[in-house]
Write a protein that holds these residues in place. Structure first.
Motif, PDB file in Angstrom:
ATOM      1  N   LYS A  45     -24.041 -17.475  40.033  1.00 37.92           N
ATOM      2  CA  LYS A  45     -22.791 -16.896  40.496  1.00 37.92           C
ATOM      3  C   LYS A  45     -21.724 -16.984  39.408  1.00 37.92           C
ATOM      4  O   LYS A  45     -20.969 -16.039  39.206  1.00 37.92           O
ATOM      5  N   SER A  59     -18.701 -13.771  46.593  1.00 34.42           N
ATOM      6  CA  SER A  59     -17.708 -14.840  46.776  1.00 34.42           C
ATOM      7  C   SER A  59     -17.697 -15.327  48.218  1.00 34.42           C
ATOM      8  O   SER A  59     -17.758 -14.531  49.151  1.00 34.42           O
ATOM      9  N   SER A  60     -17.597 -16.633  48.369  1.00 28.75           N
ATOM     10  CA  SER A  60     -17.406 -17.183  49.706  1.00 28.75           C
ATOM     11  C   SER A  60     -15.974 -16.875  50.139  1.00 28.75           C
ATOM     12  O   SER A  60     -15.124 -16.577  49.302  1.00 28.75           O
ATOM     13  N   GLN A  97     -13.636 -18.781  50.851  1.00 31.58           N
ATOM     14  CA  GLN A  97     -12.705 -19.675  50.187  1.00 31.58           C
ATOM     15  C   GLN A  97     -12.463 -19.278  48.719  1.00 31.58           C
ATOM     16  O   GLN A  97     -11.433 -19.608  48.146  1.00 31.58           O
ATOM     17  N   GLU A  98     -13.418 -18.612  48.101  1.00 31.61           N
ATOM     18  CA  GLU A  98     -13.328 -18.251  46.683  1.00 31.61           C
ATOM     19  C   GLU A  98     -12.716 -16.875  46.433  1.00 31.61           C
ATOM     20  O   GLU A  98     -12.323 -16.572  45.313  1.00 31.61           O
ATOM     21  N   LYS A  99     -12.646 -16.036  47.465  1.00 34.52           N
ATOM     22  CA  LYS A  99     -12.243 -14.642  47.253  1.00 34.52           C
ATOM     23  C   LYS A  99     -10.874 -14.497  46.631  1.00 34.52           C
ATOM     24  O   LYS A  99     -10.693 -13.741  45.667  1.00 34.52           O
TER      25      LYS A  99
END
Length: 178
Positions: free
Chosen positions: A3, A126-127, A129-131
């Motif tokens: 990732k 992306s999760s 939380q990561e977006k």
């Protein structure tokens, strides 16, 4: 690990796309002279058409490229776009008439329309939380490329009027290989 590499690839791709937007700005007067625009008015008119060709390519092909990436996948579309951009910059470096430059800038706009695909790819991997952080990185990569384009074009133009195109072709090819 995968990732992280994917995010780096996307950010580099977006930065190279943004570099392509502005790399031609500092060399426009010399480029127009090279293809036969002999005075300022004529050069401004033809230069404006080149900028319109790029923007038109982005505008017209953005939705098409996005749909294709939905159908066949993000990675093949991005790799094809980088390859097309590399070829396009070689064409533009070798161009000695306006219509070849016009074709090249339109092709660059078509290949540069991958912004939507790259953004969708980041959203895909992306999760939740990561977006937000990853979309911030997208904006940063585009901003850096948009600033680097004219700077790189101006510095490379000290070598020759075609040097910015050769450098851009190299960057696209290296990014595609990455």
């Amino acid at each position: 690990m995968f990732k992280d590499r994917a995010i780096i690839f996307i950010l580099l791709t977006l930065m190279v796309d943004a570099i392509g937007v502005g790399i031609v700005f500092p060399i426009m007067p010399d480029l127009m002279e090279r293809v036969g625009a002999n005075d300022t008015g004529q050069g401004a008119f033809w230069g404006g058409l080149l900028m319109t060709a790029y923007a038109g390519g982005l505008f017209l092909f953005g939705p098409i490229v996005g749909s294709i990436s939905d159908a066949v996948g993000r990675r093949p579309v991005l790799l094809l776009a980088l390859t097309v951009l590399a070829i396009d910059y070689v064409i533009m470096a070798l161009a000695t008439n306006f219509w070849l430059l016009f074709f090249g800038r339109t092709l660059a706009g078509l290949a540069g329309a991958t912004y939507v695909t790259a953004t969708a790819y980041v959203a895909d991997i992306s999760s939740p939380q990561e977006k937000a952080a990853n979309f911030g990185l997208i904006g940063a990569a585009f901003g850096i490329g948009f600033v680097l384009g004219p700077a790189l074009g101006g510095l490379a133009a000290e070598l020759s009027v075609t040097a910015p195109f050769w450098i851009a072709a190299f960057l696209c090819a290296v990014n595609a290989l990455f």
